[in-house]
Enzyme design. Structure first.
Site, short mmCIF file in Angstrom:
data_model
loop_
_atom_site.label_atom_id
_atom_site.label_comp_id
_atom_site.label_asym_id
_atom_site.label_seq_id
_atom_site.Cartn_x
_atom_site.Cartn_y
_atom_site.Cartn_z
N CYS A 2 59.69 88.74 35.82
CA CYS A 2 58.28 89.11 35.70
C CYS A 2 57.41 88.05 36.37
O CYS A 2 57.86 86.94 36.66
CB CYS A 2 57.89 89.22 34.23
N ARG A 27 59.19 89.62 43.18
CA ARG A 27 60.00 89.31 42.00
C ARG A 27 60.47 90.59 41.30
O ARG A 27 61.33 90.52 40.42
CB ARG A 27 59.18 88.46 41.02
N TRP A 74 58.97 93.45 34.33
CA TRP A 74 60.24 94.15 34.29
C TRP A 74 60.52 94.43 32.83
O TRP A 74 60.55 93.52 32.02
CB TRP A 74 61.37 93.31 34.88
N ASN A 98 56.59 86.06 30.11
CA ASN A 98 57.90 86.26 30.71
C ASN A 98 58.95 85.73 29.76
O ASN A 98 58.73 84.71 29.11
CB ASN A 98 58.03 85.50 32.04
N GLY A 99 60.12 86.37 29.72
CA GLY A 99 61.21 85.87 28.89
C GLY A 99 61.50 86.76 27.71
O GLY A 99 61.09 87.93 27.65
N GLU A 480 85.74 78.32 39.58
CA GLU A 480 84.37 78.29 40.08
C GLU A 480 83.85 76.87 40.17
O GLU A 480 83.16 76.50 41.13
CB GLU A 480 83.48 79.14 39.17
N LYS A 484 82.52 75.12 43.66
CA LYS A 484 81.20 74.54 43.82
C LYS A 484 81.29 73.09 44.30
O LYS A 484 80.54 72.66 45.17
CB LYS A 484 80.43 74.59 42.49
N GLU A 487 82.47 72.99 48.07
CA GLU A 487 81.64 73.59 49.11
C GLU A 487 80.35 72.83 49.38
O GLU A 487 79.78 72.98 50.46
CB GLU A 487 81.33 75.06 48.78
N HIS A 503 103.50 72.87 35.75
CA HIS A 503 104.51 73.49 36.59
C HIS A 503 104.36 73.04 38.04
O HIS A 503 104.18 73.85 38.96
CB HIS A 503 104.43 75.02 36.49
N LYS A 603 74.18 81.44 54.37
CA LYS A 603 74.03 82.77 53.80
C LYS A 603 74.38 83.79 54.87
O LYS A 603 73.85 83.75 55.97
CB LYS A 603 72.61 83.00 53.29
#
Length: 608
Positions: A2, A27, A74, A98-99, A480, A484, A487, A503, A603
């Protein structure tokens, strides 16, 4: 997300508030509204749909005033109708927000018990009535603000105006971003600097927990729980750069990590009905009851989100599920039938390998779902049903907020499938959705350990390799976390299922390799600790992520520990992602890499 805009001036603000809302259209929103104080009276105009509908109402019934607030919404609590559009009103108060207010139901029930009437389905209206009650004709705005904001649980950005007061806007920030703009004998507030760019280039970014009284000649800023005013830096923002504003952060990645409470609010606002305590699945012609298998297909970070999603789908919907790397999926000629559901996870919705896998599944007659962040993308257009992730634009190359938004959408899908398959009852659905609605607040709490993580990450400047270990849903997080770190900091890193380390790969462990052990309080805590002890026995330098109780029990001998809240295992993957992102970010900062544009990465429609 929002959008909020507000102006207090010596001149009419109604058109400029509307112009500010136009700049917040990117947004996303489904309704909008503006409130002003004119000759002491609160006047409000609202409309569902696009801003053109609000403009028509303003043209039909024009108003003017020197103080006003506006909002693009939203839907989170209640459908996208005019009655639920912001601003909302209490007695002599208008508020935009918002929230998510987690405890709104308890507050609402208490207010109803005192005779207050509500006209919307939203959590926001509670704020207006609560502030009205606390003000109660006494005129002590500071006291009313402190009492109101102290009573709210959740993540939020708030702005409110008061009838008869044409000089003050009351604002607060906890989790959701909010910025103050400084003009000449006028002041502005907005969800970001882009909304403020036409009005001023002097911006102050409120810190988490700040609230303020904004007047024409400046702003008094307070920290929640403290009595005296605090100082916050006012920065000059280049207008041309405002659209991609970093806010108070050094890099876009840091900004996007801190946007996650807001992203989670928005995502679960779309997928959860807090009144019914159930999941809202997008409307479709898919027959979920006939699904006998789920295939999840993705690349990179999205692939790790899909791995967590597989766990949730099997656990809560009891449907067999598999996860495939998109670039490999077509070549193993997996058996498929029409009762198999294929789920494609992609931030951009344009990932070439994922799109090719989608075409492959459609050629075999499968039902398809796309979990994407760009609603106009190729995947969104071609699947049978889209599960949007509502993360907003992600400028940083290393995906952060898109990952947690993907987890949010997949968690909602798993609950919805479980309800259709009757593998969870109404009580369990209510428990799980209640947990998801706590994630914005808890994400904000987790981000509170940032300074501690920064200190730990400084030591990574001397390392060339790192290992991440975890079990169950923490295994994809280990993968993940490793992705991060490598990269953006160029440190070689690998993620392992903790039980597999012995192992062969445990041969890599020595005093030069830090091991990040992800050990939340879950059913596998003891097993994870056992694997951690194997590492410590070989001289490994362990960094343990866990609760205070878990660290007290098993943290002895660790090089460092990161204390996190006690969490239900269902939502742990969403929230434990944040400290791993911060660790990678600050390791990259310590090494001096270009965080927003790492080498060999950009991107792209083919990279995710």
């Amino acid at each position: 997300m929002c959008g909020i805009i507000g102006i207090v001036s010596n001149n009419n603000v109604s058109q400029r508030v509307y112009d500010g809302l136009k700049r917040l259209e990117y947004r996303g929103y489904d309704s909008s509204g503006i409130a002003i104080v004119s000759e002491g009276n609160l006047i409000r105009r609202r409309a569902e749909g696009k801003l053109e509908a609000l403009r028509s109402r303003l043209e039909d019934r024009p108003f003017s005033g020197n103080i006003g607030i506006g909002h693009t919404r939203w839907a989170t609590h209640g459908p996208a109708i005019k009655a639920n559009a912001h601003p909302h009103r209490g007695e002599g108060v208008a508020v935009v927000h918002n929230g998510i207010i987690e405890n709104y139901k308890e507050l609402k029930d208490a207010l109803i018990g005192e005779g207050v009437s509500f006209s919307s389905d939203t959590d926001t209206e509670v704020i207006a009535h609560l502030f009205s009650k606390n003000l109660n004709g006494k005129g002590d705005i500071k006291k009313a603000a402190r009492e109101t904001f102290a009573a709210l649980e959740g993540a939020y950005a708030i702005a409110l105006i008061i009838a008869g007061n044409e000089d003050e806007i009351i604002i607060a920030r906890k989790g959701s971003p909010l910025a103050i703009g400084y003009g000449n004998d006028e002041m502005f507030l907005g969800s970001d600097a882009f909304a403020l760019a036409p009005f001023t280039n002097r911006v102050c970014y409120l810190k988490d927990g700040d609230w303020a009284i904004m007047r024409r000649d400046g702003a008094e800023i307070y920290a929640l729980g403290q009595d005296g005013a605090v100082e916050r830096k006012v920065e000059t923002v280049d207008a041309a750069a405002a659209m991609v504003d970093k806010g108070n952060y050094r890099h876009f990645m840091a900004k996007e990590i801190h946007e996650q409470p807001d992203v989670l609010s928005r995502t679960f606002g779309q997928y959860i009905d807090p009144e019914a305590r159930g999941v809202l699945l997008p409307e479709s012609t898919l027959d979920y009851s006939k699904i006998n298998r789920v295939i999840l297909v993705a690349c990179g970070t999205a692939y790790f989100a899909a791995q967590v999603g597989r766990n949730w789908i099997e656990r809560y919907a009891r449907i067999p599920a598999s996860v495939d790397i998109a670039s490999e999926f077509r070549y193993r000629n997996a058996p498929m039938d029409k009762d198999c559901l294929a789920v494609f996870v992609s931030q951009s919705g344009e990932t070439a390998d994922t799109l090719a896998a989608l075409h492959h599944c459609k050629a075999h007659g499968l039902q398809t779902i796309g979990v994407v962040n760009v609603p106009e993308s190729s995947i969104a257009r071609e699947v049978d049903l889209t599960f949007p992730t509502y993360a907003g634009p992600e400028i940083g190359v290393a995906s952060t907020k898109a990952f947690t938004a993907q987890l949010g959408a997949l968690a909602s899908l798993a609950i919805g499938l479980g309800r259709v398959k009757e593998t969870i009852d109404a009580a369990e659905e209510a428990r799980l959705t209640d947990l998801l609605l706590t994630t914005p607040r808890l994400a904000n709490d987790v981000l509170g350990c940032e300074d501690q993580i920064e200190d730990i990450a400084r030591g990574f400047v001397d390392y060339t390799s790192a290992l991440f270990i975890g079990r169950n849903t923490m295994w994809p997080l280990a993968l993940e976390g490793a992705l991060k770190l490598k990269e953006i900091s160029y440190i070689h890193a690998e993620g392992f299922a903790a039980g597999e380390l012995k192992h062969g790969s445990i041969a890599l462990v020595d005093e030069t390799v830090p091991i990040i052990a992800i050990a939340p309080d879950d059913e596998l805590f003891e097993k994870t600790v056992s694997n951690m002890q194997e590492v410590l026995a070989r001289g490994g330098k362990v960094i343990m992520l866990g609760s205070e109780a878990g660290i007290e029990k098993a943290g002895e001998g660790c090089m460092a520990t990161i204390k996190l809240p006690v969490l239900d295992p269902f939502i742990t993957p969403i929230l434990y992602a944040l400290p791993l992102q911060l660790l990678a970010y600050y390791a990259a900062v310590a090494k001096g890499t270009d965080v927003d544009q790492p080498r060999n990465l950009a991107k792209s429609v083919t990279v995710e």
